[in-house]
Design a protein around this motif. Structure first.
Motif, PDB file in Angstrom:
ATOM      1  N   SER A  95       0.831  -1.203   0.000  1.00  0.00           N
ATOM      2  CA  SER A  95       0.000   0.000   0.000  1.00  0.00           C
ATOM      3  C   SER A  95       0.862   1.249   0.000  1.00  0.00           C
ATOM      4  CB  SER A  95      -0.900   0.023   1.241  1.00  0.00           C
ATOM      5  OG  SER A  95      -1.781  -1.076   1.267  1.00  0.00           O
ATOM      6  N   LEU A  96       0.307   2.303  -0.558  1.00  0.00           N
ATOM      7  CA  LEU A  96       0.882   3.633  -0.500  1.00  0.00           C
ATOM      8  C   LEU A  96      -0.244   4.638  -0.378  1.00  0.00           C
ATOM      9  CD1 LEU A  96       3.593   3.668  -3.331  1.00  0.00           C
ATOM     10  CD2 LEU A  96       4.035   3.768  -0.876  1.00  0.00           C
ATOM     11  N   ARG A  97       0.058   5.784   0.228  1.00  0.00           N
ATOM     12  CA  ARG A  97      -0.913   6.867   0.254  1.00  0.00           C
ATOM     13  C   ARG A  97      -0.285   8.103  -0.368  1.00  0.00           C
ATOM     14  NH1 ARG A  97      -3.922  10.073   5.205  1.00  0.00           N
ATOM     15  NH2 ARG A  97      -1.849  11.004   5.415  1.00  0.00           N
ATOM     16  N   LEU A  98      -0.899   8.561  -1.430  1.00  0.00           N
ATOM     17  CA  LEU A  98      -0.454   9.776  -2.098  1.00  0.00           C
ATOM     18  C   LEU A  98      -1.205  10.974  -1.529  1.00  0.00           C
ATOM     19  CD1 LEU A  98      -0.385   8.590  -5.823  1.00  0.00           C
ATOM     20  CD2 LEU A  98       1.364   8.323  -4.043  1.00  0.00           C
ATOM     21  N   SER A  99      -0.508  12.096  -1.490  1.00  0.00           N
ATOM     22  CA  SER A  99      -1.121  13.343  -1.030  1.00  0.00           C
ATOM     23  C   SER A  99      -0.974  14.405  -2.103  1.00  0.00           C
ATOM     24  CB  SER A  99      -0.446  13.839   0.248  1.00  0.00           C
ATOM     25  OG  SER A  99      -0.558  12.902   1.290  1.00  0.00           O
ATOM     26  N   CYS A 100      -1.968  15.261  -2.177  1.00  0.00           N
ATOM     27  CA  CYS A 100      -1.946  16.395  -3.104  1.00  0.00           C
ATOM     28  C   CYS A 100      -2.321  17.631  -2.305  1.00  0.00           C
ATOM     29  CB  CYS A 100      -2.905  16.176  -4.251  1.00  0.00           C
ATOM     30  SG  CYS A 100      -3.081  17.588  -5.368  1.00  0.00           S
ATOM     31  N   VAL A 101      -1.364  18.515  -2.131  1.00  0.00           N
ATOM     32  CA  VAL A 101      -1.587  19.736  -1.367  1.00  0.00           C
ATOM     33  C   VAL A 101      -1.621  20.921  -2.317  1.00  0.00           C
ATOM     34  CG1 VAL A 101      -0.741  21.210   0.472  1.00  0.00           C
ATOM     35  CG2 VAL A 101      -0.378  18.741   0.598  1.00  0.00           C
ATOM     36  N   ALA A 102      -2.592  21.810  -2.089  1.00  0.00           N
ATOM     37  CA  ALA A 102      -2.726  22.981  -2.954  1.00  0.00           C
ATOM     38  C   ALA A 102      -2.389  24.255  -2.202  1.00  0.00           C
ATOM     39  CB  ALA A 102      -4.136  23.083  -3.503  1.00  0.00           C
ATOM     40  N   SER A 103      -1.816  25.188  -2.923  1.00  0.00           N
ATOM     41  CA  SER A 103      -1.611  26.521  -2.372  1.00  0.00           C
ATOM     42  C   SER A 103      -2.223  27.541  -3.317  1.00  0.00           C
ATOM     43  CB  SER A 103      -0.116  26.811  -2.175  1.00  0.00           C
ATOM     44  OG  SER A 103       0.587  26.680  -3.387  1.00  0.00           O
ATOM     45  N   ARG A 104      -2.714  28.623  -2.756  1.00  0.00           N
ATOM     46  CA  ARG A 104      -3.359  29.698  -3.513  1.00  0.00           C
ATOM     47  C   ARG A 104      -4.570  29.173  -4.288  1.00  0.00           C
ATOM     48  NH1 ARG A 104       2.048  30.814  -3.750  1.00  0.00           N
ATOM     49  NH2 ARG A 104       2.371  29.612  -5.655  1.00  0.00           N
ATOM     50  N   PHE A 105      -5.231  28.143  -3.757  1.00  0.00           N
ATOM     51  CA  PHE A 105      -6.397  27.561  -4.413  1.00  0.00           C
ATOM     52  C   PHE A 105      -7.137  26.695  -3.410  1.00  0.00           C
ATOM     53  CE2 PHE A 105      -8.403  26.798  -8.456  1.00  0.00           C
ATOM     54  CZ  PHE A 105      -9.013  25.559  -8.330  1.00  0.00           C
ATOM     55  N   THR A 106      -8.453  26.855  -3.342  1.00  0.00           N
ATOM     56  CA  THR A 106      -9.259  26.061  -2.405  1.00  0.00           C
ATOM     57  C   THR A 106      -9.788  24.833  -3.113  1.00  0.00           C
ATOM     58  OG1 THR A 106      -9.880  28.061  -1.198  1.00  0.00           O
ATOM     59  CG2 THR A 106     -11.202  26.086  -0.822  1.00  0.00           C
ATOM     60  N   LEU A 107      -9.244  23.683  -2.787  1.00  0.00           N
ATOM     61  CA  LEU A 107      -9.617  22.446  -3.468  1.00  0.00           C
ATOM     62  C   LEU A 107     -11.073  22.078  -3.259  1.00  0.00           C
ATOM     63  CD1 LEU A 107      -6.526  20.158  -2.796  1.00  0.00           C
ATOM     64  CD2 LEU A 107      -7.090  21.412  -4.888  1.00  0.00           C
ATOM     65  N   ASP A 108     -11.651  22.461  -2.138  1.00  0.00           N
ATOM     66  CA  ASP A 108     -12.989  22.003  -1.798  1.00  0.00           C
ATOM     67  C   ASP A 108     -14.047  22.470  -2.784  1.00  0.00           C
ATOM     68  OD1 ASP A 108     -15.492  22.474   0.592  1.00  0.00           O
ATOM     69  OD2 ASP A 108     -14.587  20.533   0.128  1.00  0.00           O
ATOM     70  N   TYR A 109     -13.775  23.527  -3.521  1.00  0.00           N
ATOM     71  CA  TYR A 109     -14.780  24.060  -4.429  1.00  0.00           C
ATOM     72  C   TYR A 109     -14.747  23.396  -5.810  1.00  0.00           C
ATOM     73  CZ  TYR A 109     -15.102  27.810  -0.975  1.00  0.00           C
ATOM     74  OH  TYR A 109     -15.254  28.519   0.175  1.00  0.00           O
ATOM     75  N   TYR A 110     -13.756  22.592  -6.065  1.00  0.00           N
ATOM     76  CA  TYR A 110     -13.544  22.037  -7.382  1.00  0.00           C
ATOM     77  C   TYR A 110     -13.295  20.534  -7.321  1.00  0.00           C
ATOM     78  CZ  TYR A 110     -12.881  26.916  -8.578  1.00  0.00           C
ATOM     79  OH  TYR A 110     -13.071  28.259  -8.735  1.00  0.00           O
TER      80      TYR A 110
END
Length: 127
Positions: free
Chosen positions: A17-32
């Motif tokens: 198993s692996l867990r990938l992460s995607c972090v955003a800056s200057r953008f709110t991921l929750d809206y898209y």
């Protein structure tokens, strides 16, 4: 400028198993919509999973391509502005560079619907 950073890739044995992460800056991921794509050497980039809440649902609507259903789980942490891809029971054919993308306003795995992309993280499944 929107900035997406993926992490969590690596070398894992089949069945691992692996867990990938995607972090955003200057953008709110929750809206898209946020999606994970992957690209194996010599192959096209294909969609793996997508999550979309439109800022309404706390959990979001999720979608998976058939080859990963039952093995991968996409989720989001609104407070951390992060989307995860938990990958279980990994197979040799899961080996690829994994990209996260965002900016779409529907649940989709069409790359053309996503204007913002991360740089990718390598996942290698090997014994």
């Amino acid at each position: 400028q929107v900035h997406l950073v993926e992490s969590g890739g690596g070398l894992v044995q089949p069945g691992g198993s692996l867990r990938l992460s995607c972090v955003a800056s200057r953008f709110t991921l929750d809206y898209y919509a946020v999606a994970w794509f992957r690209q194996a050497p010599g192959k096209e980039r294909v969609g793996v999973s997508c999550i979309y809440s439109g800022g309404i649902s706390s959990s979001g609507i999720t979608y998976y391509t058939d080859s990963v259903k039952g093995r991968f789980i996409i989720s989001r942490d609104k407070a951390k502005n992060t989307v995860y891809l938990q990958m279980n029971s990994l197979k040799f054919e899961d080996t690829a560079v994994y990209y996260c993308a965002t900016g779409a306003i529907q649940t989709t795995l069409n790359p053309a619907d996503f204007p913002y992309w991360g740089q990718g993280t390598q996942v290698t499944v090997s014994s």
